[in-house]
Enzyme design. Sequence first.
Site, PDB file in Angstrom:
ATOM      1  N   ALA A 274      11.197  -7.588  -0.652  1.00 31.66           N
ATOM      2  CA  ALA A 274      12.463  -6.887  -0.838  1.00 31.66           C
ATOM      3  C   ALA A 274      13.516  -7.956  -1.145  1.00 31.66           C
ATOM      4  O   ALA A 274      13.351  -9.120  -0.763  1.00 31.66           O
ATOM      5  CB  ALA A 274      12.817  -6.119   0.418  1.00 31.66           C
TER       6      ALA A 274
ATOM      7  N   GLY B  17       7.792  -6.892   1.078  1.00 29.93           N
ATOM      8  CA  GLY B  17       7.682  -5.647   0.311  1.00 29.93           C
ATOM      9  C   GLY B  17       6.688  -5.746  -0.838  1.00 29.93           C
ATOM     10  O   GLY B  17       6.146  -4.727  -1.279  1.00 29.93           O
TER      11      GLY B  17
ATOM     12  N   GLU C  55       3.429  -5.066   0.710  1.00 27.35           N
ATOM     13  CA  GLU C  55       3.408  -3.625   1.037  1.00 27.35           C
ATOM     14  C   GLU C  55       3.191  -2.776  -0.216  1.00 27.35           C
ATOM     15  O   GLU C  55       2.514  -1.747  -0.158  1.00 27.35           O
ATOM     16  CB  GLU C  55       4.719  -3.239   1.734  1.00 27.35           C
ATOM     17  CG  GLU C  55       4.821  -3.838   3.130  1.00 27.35           C
ATOM     18  CD  GLU C  55       6.222  -3.705   3.716  1.00 27.35           C
ATOM     19  OE1 GLU C  55       7.168  -4.270   3.121  1.00 27.35           O
ATOM     20  OE2 GLU C  55       6.375  -3.037   4.748  1.00 27.35           O
TER      21      GLU C  55
ATOM     22  N   GLU D 270       8.662 -10.979   7.450  1.00 28.99           N
ATOM     23  CA  GLU D 270       9.890 -10.314   7.904  1.00 28.99           C
ATOM     24  C   GLU D 270      10.409 -10.835   9.237  1.00 28.99           C
ATOM     25  O   GLU D 270      11.622 -10.964   9.426  1.00 28.99           O
ATOM     26  CB  GLU D 270       9.686  -8.798   7.995  1.00 28.99           C
ATOM     27  CG  GLU D 270       9.633  -8.071   6.657  1.00 28.99           C
ATOM     28  CD  GLU D 270       8.256  -8.073   6.015  1.00 28.99           C
ATOM     29  OE1 GLU D 270       7.336  -8.766   6.514  1.00 28.99           O
ATOM     30  OE2 GLU D 270       8.089  -7.369   5.003  1.00 28.99           O
TER      31      GLU D 270
END
Length: 259
Positions: free
Chosen positions: A65, A110, A113, A133
């Site tokens: 992200a 992300g 993911e 994270e």
Amino acid sequence: MAYNYLLSDTRDNGICILTISAPKTLNALNSAVLKELDTFIGSLDSAVKVLIITGDGPKSFVAGADISQMSTLSAKEALEFSKLGAGVFRKIETLNIPVIAAINGYALGGGCELALSCDIRIASDNAVFGQPEVKLGIIPGFSGTYRLSKIVGQGFAKEIIYSGKNIRSDEALRIGLVNHVVSIDELMPTVLALAETIVANAPIALKNAKKSINEGFDLDSEGAIALESKLFSDCFNTADQKNGMAAFLEKRKAVFENK
Ligand code: DAK
């Protein structure tokens, strides 16, 4: 629709290559990229029978992200951002066609993911995986805690998420995070070869197989077996089942019509 962060190439054989392209941030996912992904997945042409997702350039699939955008979010905005990403990835996971991640470098946070939401993961040997994270004071927010545990088991998932350590592609292969590792030059030919094998098969059977695997996983044994039986029997309402079996008996190659 014109996209700023997505490139797509749909071939005559029903294979579509979707490339995430935000080169300044190693293809990091900001909300604009996620919204484009959401629109793209939601409006995918029915002619597409296999989707391949990759990242632009030789270095990164998706580096996570977008940290600069996330850094200023309030808890309420973070919830919205998480819902946006988690919603897109769920759409990919439940898309009614097979989705292959061609992981061409960093797949962090992300990005990892996103790969986890695809059906099959094939990586180049320079790929690096991780859920860093906790180093940023957060936890995976696009369903990584759930899907990583499902795919590699809780032990490896907890080690990866708690340590925030990156792992290389050979380790990802060893723990079952990816199906295959090849050189970067071989990545797209390998993924395309698999996609071509898949695309030759009956689309409704592929859709039902995906549904049975995905939904059966979250059911108890009785429920999973009953679901598979139902989806198996549904195939007998299709012309492709009749055609596929007739082709076998007549020793010819079946050409499926998706009906
Ligand atoms: N976000 C924003 N910019 C990024 C980025 C990212 N994730 N990754 C790389 N960049 C940018 C760098 O800042 C740099 O920009 P400039 O300095 O050139 O302006 C450019 O991309 C090139 O990166 P580097 O210069 O760092 O390149 P290196 O080859 O040296 O290093 C690297 C590559 C991938 C190892 C490094 O860039 C890196 O560590 N990047 C961060 C990776 C990372 O931590 N990713 C996980 C992000 S956290 C949630 C929702 C979602 C999530 C969590 C919660 N909720 C709302 C609940 C998900 C979180 C994440 O994904």
